[in-house]
Write an enzyme that holds these catalytic residues in place. Structure first.
Site, PDB file in Angstrom:
ATOM      1  N   ARG A   1       0.802  -0.904  -0.176  1.00 36.72           N
ATOM      2  CA  ARG A   1       0.201  -0.139   0.232  1.00 36.72           C
ATOM      3  C   ARG A   1       0.590   1.457   0.170  1.00 36.72           C
ATOM      4  O   ARG A   1       0.647   2.526   0.517  1.00 36.72           O
ATOM      5  CB  ARG A   1      -1.136  -0.161   0.950  1.00 36.72           C
ATOM      6  CG  ARG A   1      -1.987  -1.287   1.223  1.00 36.72           C
ATOM      7  CD  ARG A   1      -2.681  -1.049   0.027  1.00 36.72           C
ATOM      8  NE  ARG A   1      -3.803  -1.990   0.254  1.00 36.72           N
ATOM      9  CZ  ARG A   1      -3.585  -3.342  -0.539  1.00 36.72           C
ATOM     10  NH1 ARG A   1      -3.036  -3.179  -1.356  1.00 36.72           N
ATOM     11  NH2 ARG A   1      -4.793  -3.296  -0.481  1.00 36.72           N
ATOM     12  N   LEU A   2       2.039   1.264  -0.769  1.00 34.31           N
ATOM     13  CA  LEU A   2       3.021   2.374  -0.178  1.00 34.31           C
ATOM     14  C   LEU A   2       2.821   2.943  -1.721  1.00 34.31           C
ATOM     15  O   LEU A   2       3.591   2.523  -2.576  1.00 34.31           O
ATOM     16  CB  LEU A   2       4.554   2.250  -0.398  1.00 34.31           C
ATOM     17  CG  LEU A   2       4.465   1.722   1.153  1.00 34.31           C
ATOM     18  CD1 LEU A   2       5.885   1.400   1.562  1.00 34.31           C
ATOM     19  CD2 LEU A   2       3.988   2.650   2.379  1.00 34.31           C
TER      20      LEU A   2
END
Length: 222
Positions: A200-201
């Site tokens: 989720r970066l």
């Protein structure tokens, strides 16, 4: 109904790991429209997405009450992003009161999104008429038959309206451009390119318009 069918789906348990390839500042084109053209071509010709020109158009009325719907992009260039609609529709009424709009291109299979924020203005009637002539005959009739966003009593009423128009303007006969139908061009003030990444970066790079017409690029935290 089977036991499996009776078990509700849990959206919190739905997880996908996004692609490892990222988006760096050095990868970007000089303008957001050039960058959009790159990604749009990849969405259409490489990923073969269904209707890559489909976008979620979000508006708000004078009281700030939001509304969203999916609309098809029909043109884009350095002046903006163009779509067509009934000028009596809810989205058009919202834009008459509040011209600020957001466009979202949800290219999920590529783990990409493009978010355009800007100001919408009506296209000229000559431009509208030129586009209207390119529409299929049935779509031209549909623009007359539907009072978009208005309450209609039954589907039969809508079909009857279309049938009456089809009899009046048979295939091959020119359909006049409805005075209540036309385009909006969204002049972008910011355009964000979102690339899904692992854990989720995500990469989020946003072009922001400067007063002199140039663009600055900023990276947003995911």
């Amino acid at each position: 109904m089977t036991d499996r069918d009776s078990v509700p789906l849990d959206p919190a348990a739905m997880r996908k790991q996004y692609r490892a390839e990222g988006l760096a500042e050095t990868d970007l084109a000089a303008t957001p429209v050039e960058q959009f053209a790159r990604w749009f071509k990849q969405a259409a010709t490489e990923a073969h997405l269904f209707e890559p020109n489909a976008m979620v158009v979000s508006t708000a009325d004078a009281a700030g009450r939001p509304g969203s719907r999916t609309v098809l992009l029909k043109q884009f260039d350095e002046q903006g992003f163009v779509f067509y609609t009934n000028y009596d529709s809810r989205k058009a009424r919202d834009l008459a009161e509040n011209p600020y709009v957001s466009l979202l291109f949800p290219w999920h299979p590529m783990a990409r999104q493009v978010i355009v924020q800007g100001v919408a203005r009506r296209t000229g009637r000559d431009e509208t008429a030129a586009y209207f002539r390119t529409r299929p005959h049935g779509s031209q009739l549909g623009a007359w038959a539907s009072e978009q966003s208005a309450v209609v009593a039954t589907r039969a009423d809508l079909d009857a309206s279309y049938a009456e128009l089809a009899a009046r303007y048979p295939e091959g006969e020119q359909v006049p451009v409805p005075p209540h139908w036309g385009g909006f061009r969204v002049a972008p003030q910011s355009v964000e390119f979102w690339q899904g990444r692992e854990n989720r970066l995500h990469d989020r790079l946003r072009y922001v318009a400067r007063a002199d017409g140039s663009w600055r690029v900023e990276r947003l935290s995911p």
